[in-house]
Scaffold this motif. Sequence first.
Motif, PDB file in Angstrom:
ATOM      1  N   SER A   1       4.503   6.005   7.255  1.00  0.00           N
ATOM      2  CA  SER A   1       3.137   6.414   7.517  1.00  0.00           C
ATOM      3  C   SER A   1       3.294   7.631   8.255  1.00  0.00           C
TER       4      SER A   1
ATOM      5  N   LYS B   1       0.869  12.994   0.236  1.00  0.00           N
ATOM      6  CA  LYS B   1       0.755  12.727  -1.218  1.00  0.00           C
ATOM      7  C   LYS B   1       1.733  13.752  -1.736  1.00  0.00           C
TER       8      LYS B   1
ATOM      9  N   SER C   1      -3.540   0.605   1.394  1.00  0.00           N
ATOM     10  CA  SER C   1      -4.825   0.334   0.860  1.00  0.00           C
ATOM     11  C   SER C   1      -4.865   0.445  -0.583  1.00  0.00           C
TER      12      SER C   1
ATOM     13  N   PHE D   1       1.440  -3.548  -2.832  1.00  0.00           N
ATOM     14  CA  PHE D   1       0.442  -4.719  -2.106  1.00  0.00           C
ATOM     15  C   PHE D   1      -0.745  -3.871  -1.475  1.00  0.00           C
TER      16      PHE D   1
ATOM     17  N   ALA E   1      -7.303  -6.223   2.016  1.00  0.00           N
ATOM     18  CA  ALA E   1      -7.647  -7.765   1.984  1.00  0.00           C
ATOM     19  C   ALA E   1      -8.833  -8.112   2.536  1.00  0.00           C
TER      20      ALA E   1
ATOM     21  N   PHE F   1       6.315 -12.961  -0.314  1.00  0.00           N
ATOM     22  CA  PHE F   1       4.874 -12.751   0.340  1.00  0.00           C
ATOM     23  C   PHE F   1       4.225 -11.636  -0.754  1.00  0.00           C
TER      24      PHE F   1
HETATM   25  P1  NAD Z   1      -2.944   4.037   3.067  1.00  0.00           P
HETATM   26  O1  NAD Z   1      -3.088   3.576   1.981  1.00  0.00           O
HETATM   27  O2  NAD Z   1      -3.737   5.001   3.866  1.00  0.00           O
HETATM   28  O3  NAD Z   1      -1.603   4.571   3.389  1.00  0.00           O
HETATM   29  C1  NAD Z   1      -0.088   3.821   2.841  1.00  0.00           C
HETATM   30  C2  NAD Z   1       0.880   4.900   2.379  1.00  0.00           C
HETATM   31  O4  NAD Z   1       0.435   5.670   1.393  1.00  0.00           O
HETATM   32  C3  NAD Z   1       1.162   5.790   3.650  1.00  0.00           C
HETATM   33  O5  NAD Z   1       2.743   6.094   3.700  1.00  0.00           O
HETATM   34  C4  NAD Z   1       0.534   7.157   3.133  1.00  0.00           C
HETATM   35  O6  NAD Z   1       1.179   8.362   3.822  1.00  0.00           O
HETATM   36  C5  NAD Z   1       0.470   7.082   1.702  1.00  0.00           C
HETATM   37  N1  NAD Z   1      -0.670   7.639   1.173  1.00  0.00           N
HETATM   38  C6  NAD Z   1      -2.078   7.785   1.700  1.00  0.00           C
HETATM   39  N2  NAD Z   1      -2.592   8.399   0.857  1.00  0.00           N
HETATM   40  C7  NAD Z   1      -2.005   8.636  -0.397  1.00  0.00           C
HETATM   41  C8  NAD Z   1      -2.279   9.378  -1.403  1.00  0.00           C
HETATM   42  N3  NAD Z   1      -3.681   9.774  -1.877  1.00  0.00           N
HETATM   43  N4  NAD Z   1      -1.399   9.618  -2.513  1.00  0.00           N
HETATM   44  C9  NAD Z   1      -0.163   9.154  -2.162  1.00  0.00           C
HETATM   45  N5  NAD Z   1       0.210   8.422  -1.008  1.00  0.00           N
HETATM   46  C10 NAD Z   1      -0.845   8.121  -0.161  1.00  0.00           C
HETATM   47  O7  NAD Z   1      -2.891   2.435   4.041  1.00  0.00           O
HETATM   48  P2  NAD Z   1      -2.689   2.672   5.547  1.00  0.00           P
HETATM   49  O8  NAD Z   1      -4.165   2.829   6.203  1.00  0.00           O
HETATM   50  O9  NAD Z   1      -1.632   3.355   6.231  1.00  0.00           O
HETATM   51  O10 NAD Z   1      -2.603   1.008   5.846  1.00  0.00           O
HETATM   52  C11 NAD Z   1      -3.624   0.013   5.802  1.00  0.00           C
HETATM   53  C12 NAD Z   1      -3.923  -0.500   4.687  1.00  0.00           C
HETATM   54  O11 NAD Z   1      -2.513  -1.155   4.184  1.00  0.00           O
HETATM   55  C13 NAD Z   1      -5.010  -1.653   4.654  1.00  0.00           C
HETATM   56  O12 NAD Z   1      -5.844  -1.484   3.529  1.00  0.00           O
HETATM   57  C14 NAD Z   1      -4.105  -3.016   4.757  1.00  0.00           C
HETATM   58  O13 NAD Z   1      -4.943  -4.293   4.173  1.00  0.00           O
HETATM   59  C15 NAD Z   1      -2.896  -2.677   3.843  1.00  0.00           C
HETATM   60  N6  NAD Z   1      -1.986  -3.467   4.054  1.00  0.00           N
HETATM   61  C16 NAD Z   1      -1.599  -4.611   3.139  1.00  0.00           C
HETATM   62  C17 NAD Z   1      -0.531  -5.216   3.290  1.00  0.00           C
HETATM   63  C18 NAD Z   1      -0.241  -6.326   2.258  1.00  0.00           C
HETATM   64  O14 NAD Z   1       0.868  -6.826   2.272  1.00  0.00           O
HETATM   65  N7  NAD Z   1      -1.292  -6.765   1.327  1.00  0.00           N
HETATM   66  C19 NAD Z   1       0.184  -5.158   4.433  1.00  0.00           C
HETATM   67  C20 NAD Z   1      -0.202  -4.195   5.449  1.00  0.00           C
HETATM   68  C21 NAD Z   1      -1.383  -3.409   5.121  1.00  0.00           C
END
Ligand code: NAD
Length: 500
Positions: A176, A207, A227, A248, A251, A451
Amino acid sequence: MTRIIPHFVGGSLITPKDGRFGDVYDPSTGAVQARVPLASEGEVRRVIDDAAVAQPGWAATNPQKRARVLMRFLDLVHRDMDDLARLLSSEHGKTFDDAKGDIQRGLEVIEFAVGAPHLLKGEFSTEAGTGIDVYSMRQPLGVVAGITPFNFPAMIPLWKAGPAIAAGNAFVLKPSERDPSVPVRLAELFLEAGLPAGVFNVVHGDKEAVDTLLTDDRIKAVGFVGSTPIAEYIYTTATAHGKRAQCFGGAKNHMIVMPDADLEQVADALIGSGYGSAGERCMAISVAVPVGEETADALAAKLTERVAQLKVGPSLADGVDYGPLVSRAAVERVEDYIQQGVDAGATLLADGRGFAVDGHEEGFYLGPTLFDQVTTDMSIYREEIFGPVLVIARAHDYEEALAMASDHEFGNGVAIFTRDGDAARDFTARVNVGMVGVNVPIPVPIAYFTFGGWKKSGFGDLNQHGADAFRFYTKTKTVTSRWPAHGVREGASFVIPTMH
Ligand code: NAD
């Protein structure tokens, strides 16, 4: 001059002089503390070049020697634990103790991955046919990538990298961009532990960097956590480009509270799992489902009392239950959800909006928020809020509670609190959710189980860590072998061989 957080490529820290950059905040103060480079397509391709050069030598290193690197890495992370946890807190906003937990849960998967020599063993059958032996071997995929979220900046990169590296792959991590420093420190510690340069790389970006990883032919697998919309995008794009993908997503974890549950235990569990880490955990409980009006009234009263006692403050201050959210945008998003709940007619028992910490007025704080009388049509029930907001959605009976968790579009975690083994057993068998807790509020499986959530919480067919991780990061080769006696001639056969 603002500090620049470097990439870690081919065993070296790389600080770009130009290109695009993002801000990295200290959420406790709201100040920009560093800048993170956002890699271009060309820069990401050069990282993959380095990884591709390093990978064959690493794959040829025997698995026991690879495992020893992980063993040394464990010691080094323990040596530096406090510094790493402070660094993590300062960018994420979670408390120091919770940051140590983040690192520790990652190390537990490294401990599991130390068993790679055993986990990579194939199968063998002698005399599968006359004079024929059949055996299988697990081989690494090559260069693989991890794309990880802000909320566990140590744990999730290690969940991905540990098994991938132990299996003989080279790994490119795109962490991140909001809290990128700890992954770089982990890369340095891997190098210090003896990992060859180029086997574990960290490239920062958004992205553009991600899309390069998803489309470059040399990346053979993508492990993603984040997400749901992005998880779905990564899954469809990576698989369309012929890669393995496990992605993943978000939630909405329910906790079913049966009338016979110990309400003191339930309240403790809900407060810790709902508000810990400011609710920014994919396994946070965000919906309490008390069964029956009496249970609901008693629970609402207890939670209201407890919520008022929660201490919110800077992540590194003593005695703080939870710290700030990760960004100003996150605070605004959660406040907007709170307003949506009010507008939809839910009862606001505690309102965390407008919360400020003395001396840290610009920090990204939000007080604990509690809603009652939430119904399944409301956005605060249907959508992931990812903040310190707990909603009470009342169920008339057990079947309704079970259906609520099962029918929700997310299926990451769920818990039931009860003293009734029969109800718990029925619930674990029938609920349509991937990870279930019985009197355990955050049922994150230990490292040697796997997990993974169901429905919109997970895309792909193999889970993270446990034996699945080694299946994901290896391909199986199956060998059928025969050594006929010299001079024996059977002639050509035009019929498919069978064991008839
Ligand atoms: P996010 O989806 O914004 O970002 C995750 C990753 O994707 C980052 O590295 C980001 O740079 C990249 N990203 C973001 N937008 C993108 C795009 N348009 N194109 C390509 N890559 C992109 O998520 P976040 O805010 O960093 O994390 C929180 C989310 O993660 C919550 O929804 C949470 O539930 C989820 N999460 C899920 C689990 C699981 O195991 N299910 C675990 C931890 C967090």
